[in-house]
Motif scaffolding. Structure first.
Motif: not given
Length: 349
Positions: A225-233
């Motif tokens: 929805e934002t195209n501003l968040l990247r998540v790394f696990i």
């Protein structure tokens, strides 16, 4: 997004990342060094002389689409234990909750109420003045005007509730605050419009599987929805969560100072079929689950035993051959779950 982060001088983790990226594999040292470097990078401070021996004169280098990124350019969220998760839900400097509260001073209703309070303070000052004038000729009282900062410093507190019972934040179940955490994250992303990277280290240590699955689904929604968040696990263990087929292409395996981002699920299946010792008798959902059970052990070289199902061990050896990485022998009591060809394949070094 093409992404590269330096974990030692001249050594990088490089991958294509969109949404949620899983960094798995048996090289626990690389994962730890990456996370350690990110925590240091997030401070934005210059490296010490000793740290320069580790990362070089240029400091910790992170590149996006080939361009070097500075700490001030992005917002980094680092989660590695319960406290790091709760930190952004406290009234502490720089927390996401504090950033949200700061925006309230711009709300018309709040500024209007503060003006009303200041009018009352002015009336109270007049009463003080009358009492002082009865006794003093040279001394006059002054009551300070009330500000939003005064409200935050002296009046505002927070209560945390679970099942209608109040608890200290540190005693809360992480699962109960996931929605609040995600809601405030999304609110701040939309307000600040700043690229944000969330790095989660070994989530099994501080959040249960069902809650983590829900958390990841919320994060994927926010990413979209934002195209501003990247998540790394990062994880050294199997994540017993519900993976989808699209996760495969967003998975990076690190092993023996090497790394490999996986292809699309169909392409990976085709490669596995070419190496598999017998007919690949898996349903797609079953194969997906099995792959994510074995990924943390690709290139695993520690002496501790690995406990996997016999068919998982066949798949581990196949994937290890695909990546040209040794697969340490596992001495287990193989049973009738395996075909004769699968059993011979495992026993043949």
């Amino acid at each position: 997004m093409e992404f590269a982060v330096e974990y030692e001088f001249g050594k990088y983790l490089e991958c294509e990342c969109e949404g949620v990226t899983y960094i798995l594999g048996g090289d626990t040292d690389i994962k730890w060094k990456l996370y350690r470097g990110l925590k240091r990078f997030s401070t934005g401070k210059m490296l010490s002389e000793i740290e320069e021996h580790v990362y070089g004169d240029d400091g910790i280098v992170i590149r996006v689409e080939g361009k070097k990124v500075k700490a001030k350019d992005i917002n980094l969220l680092l989660l590695d234990n319960r406290e790091s998760f709760f930190e952004d839900l406290r009234l502490s400097r720089g927390s996401m909750l504090n950033q949200f509260i700061d925006t309230l001073q711009e709300e018309f209703d709040i500024t209007k109420k503060i003006d009303v309070l200041n009018d009352e303070i002015l009336k109270l000052e007049i009463v003080f003045l009358e009492r002082f004038s009865d006794l003093f000729t040279t001394i006059r009282p002054i009551l300070k005007q009330f500000t939003f900062a005064d409200l935050l410093k002296n009046s505002l507190g927070l209560s945390y509730y679970e099942a209608e019972n109040e608890y200290p934040l540190e005693m809360m179940d992480v699962a109960t605050v996931i929605d609040d955490y995600c809601d405030i994250l999304q609110y701040n992303l939309k307000r600040m419009q700043k690229e944000t990277w969330m790095w989660i280290m070994n989530p099994n240590a501080f959040i249960d599987n069902n809650a983590f699955s829900y958390f990841i689904n919320r994060l994927k929604q926010i990413c979209s929805e934002t195209n501003l968040l990247r998540v790394f696990i990062f994880s050294d263990e199997c994540l017993s969560i519900c993976h989808c087929e699209e996760d495969i292409a967003n998975t990076v395996l690190v092993f023996q100072n090497e790394q490999q981002q996986l292809p699309e699920f169909d392409d990976l299946i085709s490669s596995i079929e070419r190496y598999y010792p017998d007919h690949l008798n898996y349903e797609r959902p079953e194969l997906l689950k099995s792959l994510y059970r074995i990924f943390p052990y690709v290139g695993y070289q520690k002496h501790e035993d690995i406990y996997l199902k016999p068919r998982d061990m066949v798949l581990l050896k196949v994937v290890s051959q695909l990546l040209d990485v040794p697969c340490r022998e596992k001495r287990l009591d193989f049973n009738a779950e395996l075909t004769n060809l699968e059993l011979k394949y495992l026993q043949n070094e």
